[in-house]
Design a protein around this motif. Structure first.
Motif, PDB file in Angstrom:
ATOM      1  N   VAL A 170       0.837  -1.183   0.000  1.00  6.04           N
ATOM      2  CA  VAL A 170       0.000   0.000   0.000  1.00  6.04           C
ATOM      3  C   VAL A 170       0.880   1.244   0.000  1.00  6.04           C
ATOM      4  O   VAL A 170       1.828   1.331   0.773  1.00  6.04           O
ATOM      5  CB  VAL A 170      -0.927   0.013   1.233  1.00  6.04           C
ATOM      6  CG1 VAL A 170      -1.795   1.271   1.232  1.00  6.04           C
ATOM      7  CG2 VAL A 170      -1.789  -1.229   1.241  1.00  6.04           C
ATOM      8  N   SER A 171       0.588   2.178  -0.880  1.00  2.74           N
ATOM      9  CA  SER A 171       1.307   3.444  -0.919  1.00  2.74           C
ATOM     10  C   SER A 171       0.361   4.541  -1.365  1.00  2.74           C
ATOM     11  O   SER A 171      -0.796   4.282  -1.696  1.00  2.74           O
ATOM     12  CB  SER A 171       2.510   3.353  -1.867  1.00  2.74           C
ATOM     13  OG  SER A 171       2.076   3.076  -3.175  1.00  2.74           O
ATOM     14  N   SER A 172       0.842   5.768  -1.386  1.00  2.00           N
ATOM     15  CA  SER A 172       0.026   6.921  -1.755  1.00  2.00           C
ATOM     16  C   SER A 172       0.177   7.207  -3.239  1.00  2.00           C
ATOM     17  O   SER A 172       1.280   7.181  -3.778  1.00  2.00           O
ATOM     18  CB  SER A 172       0.459   8.133  -0.932  1.00  2.00           C
ATOM     19  OG  SER A 172      -0.084   9.307  -1.471  1.00  2.00           O
ATOM     20  N   GLU A 173      -0.958   7.486  -3.882  1.00  5.87           N
ATOM     21  CA  GLU A 173      -0.900   7.807  -5.307  1.00  5.87           C
ATOM     22  C   GLU A 173      -0.134   9.110  -5.538  1.00  5.87           C
ATOM     23  O   GLU A 173       0.665   9.196  -6.473  1.00  5.87           O
ATOM     24  CB  GLU A 173      -2.312   7.942  -5.874  1.00  5.87           C
ATOM     25  CG  GLU A 173      -2.305   8.262  -7.361  1.00  5.87           C
ATOM     26  CD  GLU A 173      -3.687   8.602  -7.890  1.00  5.87           C
ATOM     27  OE1 GLU A 173      -3.835   8.650  -9.114  1.00  5.87           O
ATOM     28  OE2 GLU A 173      -4.593   8.836  -7.080  1.00  5.87           O
ATOM     29  N   LEU A 174      -0.368  10.110  -4.684  1.00  4.51           N
ATOM     30  CA  LEU A 174       0.371  11.365  -4.842  1.00  4.51           C
ATOM     31  C   LEU A 174       1.870  11.134  -4.725  1.00  4.51           C
ATOM     32  O   LEU A 174       2.654  11.675  -5.501  1.00  4.51           O
ATOM     33  CB  LEU A 174      -0.094  12.374  -3.791  1.00  4.51           C
ATOM     34  CG  LEU A 174      -1.504  12.942  -3.938  1.00  4.51           C
ATOM     35  CD1 LEU A 174      -1.787  13.936  -2.820  1.00  4.51           C
ATOM     36  CD2 LEU A 174      -1.681  13.611  -5.285  1.00  4.51           C
ATOM     37  N   LEU A 175       2.260  10.322  -3.748  1.00  3.88           N
ATOM     38  CA  LEU A 175       3.676  10.044  -3.559  1.00  3.88           C
ATOM     39  C   LEU A 175       4.237   9.238  -4.728  1.00  3.88           C
ATOM     40  O   LEU A 175       5.365   9.468  -5.179  1.00  3.88           O
ATOM     41  CB  LEU A 175       3.881   9.291  -2.246  1.00  3.88           C
ATOM     42  CG  LEU A 175       5.308   9.255  -1.676  1.00  3.88           C
ATOM     43  CD1 LEU A 175       5.817  10.668  -1.437  1.00  3.88           C
ATOM     44  CD2 LEU A 175       5.340   8.451  -0.386  1.00  3.88           C
ATOM     45  N   THR A 176       3.437   8.306  -5.244  1.00  4.49           N
ATOM     46  CA  THR A 176       3.897   7.496  -6.378  1.00  4.49           C
ATOM     47  C   THR A 176       4.065   8.338  -7.635  1.00  4.49           C
ATOM     48  O   THR A 176       5.067   8.224  -8.353  1.00  4.49           O
ATOM     49  CB  THR A 176       2.894   6.356  -6.641  1.00  4.49           C
ATOM     50  OG1 THR A 176       2.819   5.531  -5.477  1.00  4.49           O
ATOM     51  CG2 THR A 176       3.331   5.507  -7.820  1.00  4.49           C
TER      52      THR A 176
END
Length: 699
Positions: A625-631
């Motif tokens: 799980v990660s952040s779309e903005l961060l990705t």
């Protein structure tokens, strides 16, 4: 015999023992009375005999000779490319201060001596007397006497005193080229006689005498003034030649002869440096938005102009010395002898000027980066996307900046490794107190830290001392240099460690020195004693400066432009996302661009908490799980770092600047396709995107 023993035992029988008087028995010693220790002052006799003076003079010149040998060795290392110009120049200029101290101590001990001339003549007379030569009729002096003359700088004394007659405050000593002869750098100096070498030295100094005169006329020279120019100023005002001036002149000539055909190389180096620093600052001005004027007012620009750009324009683009001389003579004498004559032949002065430019640019760059905040906050974003493996391309400039400033300062501790820590460390960096994030707090009102926002620092202990001394006129810095070196390198005998081994002989030590000298190796080379010798101090100083020069050379203006470009690119690509989460006015002015890093971390931190509540962080879920903005930010940074034009950005910045002055960037079609792929499931304020086989959840 028995009778004799009896007789010996009665030897004291005729003595009368008196009883103590009543007054004596009644008296008691006064316990309150204390004996005052006698204050004894010991002072060594001042040597007054001629033989003691000669011995002290020989010892002083012997120490000066060791310093001179050390300096010629490091200049040879510079000529070979193993040492940088700034290191050898400042080490040499500090050595001139050491010689000045030695001279002051000597004449402070022998107050009856009139000056260097008496010492020089006495020592030459003694040598002639010992060798059985007549000082007056010995022409030329034999090898033994020549050796003493070179040891005590008698040739330099003769040369400098001969300039006295033409060295007056009102008349510039302008010589026509070739007046004393023609200097040919192609000639092998080793094959010349002592008289021919003396003539070479006279030609070189005489043709530069007018340049030194121009600098010496001013009450205070430039911030990067060298010891030889200071010696000429003292000679102009006091009409005296000092030993440290002779030492500086000899060092100048030896460096000149060592470089020989390459004498103009140091000047070309600092010309390139000045051009780079000026272009870097002007590109930074072109990129700046008008909304940033409150963060960096016009007064700061004027300070950069007066402290940095004026020095470049007057000394490297225009010849301020030649221009000033021509204005003084006003056509009476032809003073045109070539542009930048002094700097092309004075490598030490070039090194001091290079240090001034580098140190001033470093200080200005750090202040500018702190005022706008882009560099520090982009470093947090770069660390986050690298840890999340959204960017796998190294950013050399940012990694170097973090290494220089240390991870503890940039990240308020070690590097964070999860979304909540990204946001927490970012807030601490902005100036929030750590109490804000305490688990047992009932009120969630943000608290400001007493120290304020975290900022970048000006690095380099030795550079800081030298900059204060040379550029801010704080006086002699020898005591500060000695204290700094003792604290960093000298091993105390009572610290529980083994005594360091005795250092190698001076010749071997000089041969082994490199610019990569480490603190550990120097701690073993410098023995513990009441005071380090000047050569040992200069060796340690050279090692410290070699390590600090790369720190001085770091271009914070270039990194600021790269960071600003990167954040502007991310803001334009994610503008709709930011407007959705934080409304349309999430940025009031362009100067708030660094805040988007906080927005990204805020969303990523909330996304992580949501994923934990949904159980997506458990191993059985089998997904990351990660952040779309961060990705997306990581992918954009990855694309930018792999762009071949991004590396030499300082030279090709115009390719990224649109006509309206704003930066632009457009992701490739391949990157757009990877961002839009996947199934979107809406969870209110957060989105979880399952993309492809990797089952990556992003918000």
């Amino acid at each position: 015999m028995e009778s004799n023993v009896q007789e010996i035992g009665n030897l004291f029988s005729h003595l009368h023992v008196e009883e103590p008087s009543h007054e004596f028995q009644e008296s008691r010693p006064d316990s309150s009375a204390t004996v005052q220790p006698t204050q004894v002052m010991y002072q060594a006799e001042h040597p007054a005999t001629k033989s003691e003076m000669l011995f002290a003079a020989f010892s002083m010149f012997n120490d000066i000779g060791r310093i001179h040998t050390f300096l010629t060795n490091i200049w040879d290392q510079y000529h070979q490319g193993s040492l940088d110009l700034i290191t050898v120049s400042f080490t040499s200029n500090t050595a001139i201060d050491f010689v000045r101290r030695l001279e002051k101590d000597f004449f402070g001990q022998f107050t009856s001596i009139d000056g260097p001339e008496e010492v020089i003549n006495t020592m030459i007379q003694l040598k002639c007397h010992v060798s059985g030569n007549d000082m007056i009729h010995m022409k030329p002096p034999n090898e033994d006497v020549q050796e003493v003359i070179h040891l005590i700088y008698g040739d330099m004394f003769l040369l400098l005193t001969s300039f006295m007659d033409v060295f007056s405050p009102n008349a510039p000593p302008v010589y026509c080229p070739g007046h004393f002869g023609k200097y040919d750098p192609n000639v092998d100096r080793k094959k010349l006689t002592s008289e021919a070498r003396f003539e070479e030295d006279k030609i070189i100094l005489a043709e530069l005498l007018c340049d030194f005169w121009f600098l010496a006329r001013s009450k205070d020279g430039p911030a990067w003034e060298d010891g030889l120019t200071q010696g000429f100023r003292v000679m102009l005002n006091s009409r005296k030649v000092h030993i440290w001036t002779m030492f500086a002149a000899k060092l100048f000539l030896d460096v000149h002869h060592l470089l020989r055909l390459a004498e103009g190389v140091p000047f070309k180096q600092i010309q390139g440096l000045g051009k780079h620093l000026k272009e870097s600052w002007l590109l930074t001005l072109r990129m700046r938005d008008s909304s940033q004027d409150t963060l960096w007012p016009d007064g700061n620009d004027r300070a950069v102009q007066s402290n940095l750009l004026d020095a470049i324009e007057q000394w490297l683009e225009g010849d301020i010395i030649q221009k000033g001389i021509e204005q003084l003579v006003r056509g009476k004498v032809s003073a045109s002898q070539g542009r930048f004559r002094l700097l092309q032949q004075h490598a030490l002065l070039c090194g001091l000027l290079a240090f001034y430019l580098q140190a001033t640019a470093q200080r200005t760059g750090v202040l500018y980066a702190n005022a706008l905040g882009v560099v520090l906050y982009t470093g947090h974003l770069y660390n986050a996307v690298c840890h999340e493996r959204d960017c796998e391309t190294a950013w050399a400039d940012m990694d170097l900046m973090i290494n220089i400033q240390t991870e503890e300062r940039v990240f308020v501790g070690g590097k964070p490794n999860n979304a909540q820590d990204y946001f927490k460390r970012f807030c601490l960096c902005m100036g929030y107190s750590a109490e804000t994030f305490a688990a047992n707090r009932r009120q969630h009102v943000p608290l400001a830290a007493s120290r304020g926002p975290r900022s970048l620092q000006i690095k380099g202990d030795m550079s800081h001392i030298l900059y204060e001394n040379s550029c801010e006129g704080s006086g002699s810095c020898l005591d500060k240099i000695e204290e700094l070196i003792n604290n960093k390198f000298v091993v105390d005998k009572d610290d529980g460690n083994e005594d360091p081994p005795e250092p190698d002989t001076e010749t071997i030590a000089i041969r082994k020195r490199t610019k990569g000298e480490t603190k550990a190796s120097l701690r073993h080379k410098l023995r513990k004693q009441a005071a380090l010798s000047p050569v040992e101090l200069l060796l340690a100083m050279q090692a410290m400066m070699s390590q600090e020069v790369p720190v001085l050379a770091f271009d914070y203006f270039h990194l600021h432009r790269a960071c600003w470009m990167m954040l502007d690119m991310i803001q334009q690509a994610l503008h709709q996302r930011f407007s959705k989460y934080f409304e349309a006015g999430y940025l009031e002015t362009k100067s708030q661009l660094p805040f988007i890093v906080g927005y990204i971390f805020m969303v990523a931190s909330g996304s992580q908490k949501t994923a934990e509540r949904l159980g997506l962080k458990k191993p059985r879920a089998g997904m990351e799980v990660s952040s779309e903005l961060l990705t997306v930010a990581g992918q954009l940074i990855q694309t930018l770092l792999t762009d071949q034009n991004f590396g030499p950005y300082s030279r090709q910045a115009t390719a990224y600047i649109a006509r309206d002055g704003r930066l632009f960037f457009s992701p490739s079609e391949k990157d757009r396709g990877s961002l839009e792929d996947g199934i979107t499931i809406d969870f209110g304020d957060f989105e979880l995107i399952y993309a492809g086989d990797t089952q990556t959840a992003t918000n």
